[in-house]
Design a protein around this motif. Sequence first.
Motif, mmCIF file in Angstrom:
data_model
loop_
_atom_site.group_PDB
_atom_site.id
_atom_site.type_symbol
_atom_site.label_atom_id
_atom_site.label_comp_id
_atom_site.label_asym_id
_atom_site.label_seq_id
_atom_site.Cartn_x
_atom_site.Cartn_y
_atom_site.Cartn_z
ATOM 1 N N TYR A 160 -3.768 -7.056 -19.564
ATOM 2 C CA TYR A 160 -4.074 -8.487 -19.615
ATOM 3 C C TYR A 160 -4.730 -8.995 -18.325
ATOM 4 O O TYR A 160 -4.813 -10.197 -18.101
ATOM 5 N N GLN A 161 -5.201 -8.040 -17.478
ATOM 6 C CA GLN A 161 -5.876 -8.394 -16.231
ATOM 7 C C GLN A 161 -5.030 -9.379 -15.439
ATOM 8 O O GLN A 161 -5.519 -10.382 -14.914
ATOM 9 N N ALA A 162 -3.734 -9.080 -15.385
ATOM 10 C CA ALA A 162 -2.752 -9.990 -14.799
ATOM 11 C C ALA A 162 -2.317 -9.523 -13.418
ATOM 12 O O ALA A 162 -2.358 -8.328 -13.092
ATOM 13 N N SER A 163 -1.872 -10.462 -12.590
ATOM 14 C CA SER A 163 -1.118 -10.137 -11.391
ATOM 15 C C SER A 163 0.324 -9.881 -11.805
ATOM 16 O O SER A 163 0.819 -10.482 -12.764
ATOM 17 N N PHE A 164 1.004 -8.997 -11.078
ATOM 18 C CA PHE A 164 2.353 -8.595 -11.461
ATOM 19 C C PHE A 164 3.350 -8.996 -10.379
ATOM 20 O O PHE A 164 3.258 -8.556 -9.236
ATOM 21 N N ALA A 165 4.315 -9.836 -10.757
ATOM 22 C CA ALA A 165 5.348 -10.321 -9.851
ATOM 23 C C ALA A 165 6.685 -9.690 -10.225
ATOM 24 O O ALA A 165 7.100 -9.742 -11.386
ATOM 25 N N TYR A 166 7.361 -9.120 -9.227
ATOM 26 C CA TYR A 166 8.649 -8.466 -9.465
ATOM 27 C C TYR A 166 9.381 -8.389 -8.136
ATOM 28 O O TYR A 166 8.847 -8.758 -7.083
ATOM 29 N N SER A 167 10.605 -7.889 -8.177
ATOM 30 C CA SER A 167 11.387 -7.763 -6.955
ATOM 31 C C SER A 167 12.008 -6.380 -6.880
ATOM 32 O O SER A 167 12.958 -6.081 -7.599
ATOM 33 N N GLY A 168 11.442 -5.535 -6.033
ATOM 34 C CA GLY A 168 12.031 -4.229 -5.791
ATOM 35 C C GLY A 168 11.678 -3.196 -6.840
ATOM 36 O O GLY A 168 11.271 -3.515 -7.959
ATOM 37 N N SER A 169 11.829 -1.951 -6.473
ATOM 38 C CA SER A 169 11.630 -0.819 -7.384
ATOM 39 C C SER A 169 12.169 0.419 -6.697
ATOM 40 O O SER A 169 12.372 0.431 -5.472
ATOM 41 N N SER A 170 12.396 1.458 -7.469
ATOM 42 C CA SER A 170 12.814 2.716 -6.867
ATOM 43 C C SER A 170 11.666 3.275 -6.031
ATOM 44 O O SER A 170 10.498 2.878 -6.186
ATOM 45 N N ALA A 171 11.990 4.188 -5.144
ATOM 46 C CA ALA A 171 10.973 4.739 -4.247
ATOM 47 C C ALA A 171 9.836 5.391 -5.020
ATOM 48 O O ALA A 171 8.650 5.222 -4.682
ATOM 49 N N GLY A 172 10.171 6.114 -6.096
ATOM 50 C CA GLY A 172 9.136 6.789 -6.879
ATOM 51 C C GLY A 172 8.228 5.828 -7.611
ATOM 52 O O GLY A 172 7.008 6.023 -7.670
ATOM 53 N N VAL A 173 8.811 4.772 -8.177
ATOM 54 C CA VAL A 173 8.000 3.773 -8.878
ATOM 55 C C VAL A 173 7.146 3.008 -7.883
ATOM 56 O O VAL A 173 5.962 2.734 -8.134
ATOM 57 N N LYS A 174 7.710 2.679 -6.733
ATOM 58 C CA LYS A 174 6.951 1.967 -5.700
ATOM 59 C C LYS A 174 5.728 2.765 -5.285
ATOM 60 O O LYS A 174 4.631 2.214 -5.098
ATOM 61 N N GLU A 175 5.892 4.078 -5.152
ATOM 62 C CA GLU A 175 4.753 4.913 -4.767
ATOM 63 C C GLU A 175 3.695 4.945 -5.863
ATOM 64 O O GLU A 175 2.494 4.943 -5.579
ATOM 65 N N ARG A 176 4.116 4.928 -7.118
ATOM 66 C CA ARG A 176 3.146 4.863 -8.228
ATOM 67 C C ARG A 176 2.377 3.553 -8.186
ATOM 68 O O ARG A 176 1.171 3.518 -8.435
ATOM 69 N N TYR A 177 3.089 2.447 -7.937
ATOM 70 C CA TYR A 177 2.401 1.155 -7.810
ATOM 71 C C TYR A 177 1.364 1.214 -6.688
ATOM 72 O O TYR A 177 0.227 0.749 -6.835
#
Length: 396
Positions: A160-177
Amino acid sequence: MIRSRGYWSLVLGLILMLLGGCGGGETPAATVTPTRTLPPTATALVIPPTATPTATPLPTPPPTAAPVDVVTPFPPDVNPLTGLKVADPTMLDHSPLAIKISNSAEVRPQSGLNSADLIFEHYAEGGITRFTAIFYGAYPERVGSVRSGRLIDLEIPAMYQASFAYSGSSAGVKERYRKSDLFPERIMSPDFGVGAPAFYRVPREGLAFEHTLFADPMALRQLAIERGVDKRPNFPKLMAFSEGLPAVKDIYDVKRVYIDYRASKTQWDYDPASGRWLRTTAGVLHTDYLTGEPLSFANVILLYANHLETDILEDTWGGGHMSIEIQVWGQGPALVLRDGKMIPGFWQRGAREEMLTFIDGEGKPLPLKPGNTWFEVVPLETQSSEEAPGQYRFLP
């Protein structure tokens, strides 16, 4: 139509032939991003082998509905995510916002859900579910509580060509982001230094600290403006909408569905007076905290997708849980609930920048009812049964 897992095994083989015959060419393969480790066309259609159970009996379908006009493409004041005119057409000159929202019992009722154009409910891990809500045509005062992102959030904002707002993630997911094409401009999180006014705390007595974070959509928009990513999307493909029911062969009466995620029991009831679906969670009518109104959606879609457990550790409680990759690219089965009816079809997403679109069994666009849509994302092996006439239970 509700089918057994064995049925979908057959359908998923046939759908490749069906889709290959639509549009005058082969279905485009999904674009592989750096975060994916498996070929999407191979994994998205795999169902574990199983014996074929007895198919769920269904009521006799009503007469085929009359043809309807499918409204697409859209006038500039019509929201392409709902098919409805917006109160403020300038909203559509901005980019959508995708916001991660908790579904923990402690935070219900959440704030802002009825203002979303689209909401995806999906498995996180340990049997719990979480929401990703898309806001485009209107903003609520606040959204939350906001929680940590998951791997599916590499896909939904891209659609949806959107900005993504969230709070925190696991280390592996953060690296994927960090390695994705969303980073850094469209990733908005305390993980990467974004704080007030975009995110702020609303403490409540007896509520754990992690459940107290909320997002301000207008502040998130301002951040998108500052980063140069706030602009009207140019969607390459669009969902279809129609006020009338589509002219399809398979269409069934349904007044209630249960979706028994392992740690979150959901129920949708059709309300003939409003022509909308009302949500109950854990036996309690689910409302929006900001208005006190029941969660009310024009469409509810069961979206069947391959769920793959990864080697990313999400947490250590109860022995630990691994992150789940939900493969919402390629194509798969779908059940569309609208106007007190259930229509079997298929979802498609042939490229990373494409939103989910829907076709019927003949490969024609399957129109949704104009209005907001709730996606219940379930594994391909989800089982189903008929509890009573017009009432169905799904066991993801």
